[in-house]
Design a protein around this motif. Structure first.
Motif, PDB file in Angstrom:
ATOM      1  N   LEU A   1      -3.199   7.118  -7.474  1.00  0.00           N
ATOM      2  CA  LEU A   1      -3.195   8.293  -8.351  1.00  0.00           C
ATOM      3  C   LEU A   1      -4.357   8.301  -9.339  1.00  0.00           C
ATOM      4  N   VAL A   2      -5.535   7.905  -8.907  1.00  0.00           N
ATOM      5  CA  VAL A   2      -6.676   7.826  -9.823  1.00  0.00           C
ATOM      6  C   VAL A   2      -7.016   9.189 -10.430  1.00  0.00           C
ATOM      7  N   ARG A   3      -6.768  10.251  -9.693  1.00  0.00           N
ATOM      8  CA  ARG A   3      -7.116  11.578 -10.209  1.00  0.00           C
ATOM      9  C   ARG A   3      -6.037  12.150 -11.141  1.00  0.00           C
TER      10      ARG A   3
ATOM     11  N   THR B   1      -7.745   6.464  -4.704  1.00  0.00           N
ATOM     12  CA  THR B   1      -7.565   7.878  -4.395  1.00  0.00           C
ATOM     13  C   THR B   1      -6.290   8.226  -3.633  1.00  0.00           C
ATOM     14  N   THR B   2      -5.791   7.333  -2.802  1.00  0.00           N
ATOM     15  CA  THR B   2      -4.608   7.665  -1.996  1.00  0.00           C
ATOM     16  C   THR B   2      -3.679   6.463  -1.908  1.00  0.00           C
ATOM     17  N   PRO B   3      -2.391   6.723  -1.695  1.00  0.00           N
ATOM     18  CA  PRO B   3      -1.464   5.606  -1.492  1.00  0.00           C
ATOM     19  C   PRO B   3      -1.844   4.743  -0.281  1.00  0.00           C
ATOM     20  N   THR B   4      -2.382   5.348   0.762  1.00  0.00           N
ATOM     21  CA  THR B   4      -2.794   4.587   1.945  1.00  0.00           C
ATOM     22  C   THR B   4      -3.906   3.612   1.597  1.00  0.00           C
ATOM     23  N   ARG B   5      -4.852   4.056   0.822  1.00  0.00           N
ATOM     24  CA  ARG B   5      -5.960   3.182   0.405  1.00  0.00           C
ATOM     25  C   ARG B   5      -5.431   2.052  -0.479  1.00  0.00           C
ATOM     26  N   ALA B   6      -4.466   2.354  -1.335  1.00  0.00           N
ATOM     27  CA  ALA B   6      -3.865   1.329  -2.190  1.00  0.00           C
ATOM     28  C   ALA B   6      -3.150   0.273  -1.344  1.00  0.00           C
ATOM     29  N   VAL B   7      -2.395   0.698  -0.351  1.00  0.00           N
ATOM     30  CA  VAL B   7      -1.666  -0.239   0.514  1.00  0.00           C
ATOM     31  C   VAL B   7      -2.640  -1.090   1.320  1.00  0.00           C
TER      32      VAL B   7
END
Length: 167
Positions: A111-113, A74-80
């Motif tokens: 960018l899942v959405r 959902t967010t770049p922070t979650r991805a990192v």
């Protein structure tokens, strides 16, 4: 036929297996979708199953090289955050035979959405988060090259084994 058939105890069930053409090469990729409903602990457990799959060389019968794991979240922070965990786990992983196609590539994108953006934008984080973001094409091109290297490596290895048997 899913990659989950490789082991009864280490089920691998990606949300999707994408077969893509990159530079004329067909490259497979495992896709995981996280809508922020999974804890980081659960994501780490999933990653551990992918690492076991790669280490067991379970991909060899079905794919030209070990498919990359692509996490859409959902967010770049979650991805990192996920990629920091992935970096720690990947440094502990060892692959047999110096197999060029055997290592697991892991990347995450927030960018899942808007998956259409994930396909074209420089938004994918790799385990070494200091490298910055890359495109999906760069990740898949790297795997296509690994697939070519793996094919050449297997041919060389088969030739060496055949010659030893002949001697």
């Amino acid at each position: 036929d899913s990659p989950g058939a490789w082991s009864r105890t280490n089920r691998l069930t990606p949300d999707a297996v994408a077969d893509l053409i990159v530079g004329g090469e067909q490259v497979a990729a495992f896709v995981e979708v996280d809508l922020a409903s999974m804890t980081q602990t659960l994501l780490r457990q999933k990653l551990s199953r992918y690492l076991a799959y790669a280490a067991d060389v379970a991909w060899r019968e079905r794919f030209g090289c070990c498919p990359p794991l692509l996490l859409l979240t959902t967010t770049p922070t979650r991805a990192v955050t996920f990629m920091r965990t992935a970096e720690r786990l990947l440094t502990q992983q060892h692959y047999a035979d110096a197999d060029p196609g055997g290592g697991l590539t892991v990347a995450a994108c927030g960018l899942v959405r808007t998956p259409e953006r994930a396909v074209v934008e420089t938004c994918w984080t790799l385990p070494d988060t200091n490298l910055g973001e890359v495109t999906l094409t760069e990740i898949l091109t790297d795997r296509a090259h690994a697939q070519q290297d793996y094919t050449a490596w297997r041919l060389h290895r088969t030739t060496v084994v055949r010659r030893r048997e002949q001697l």
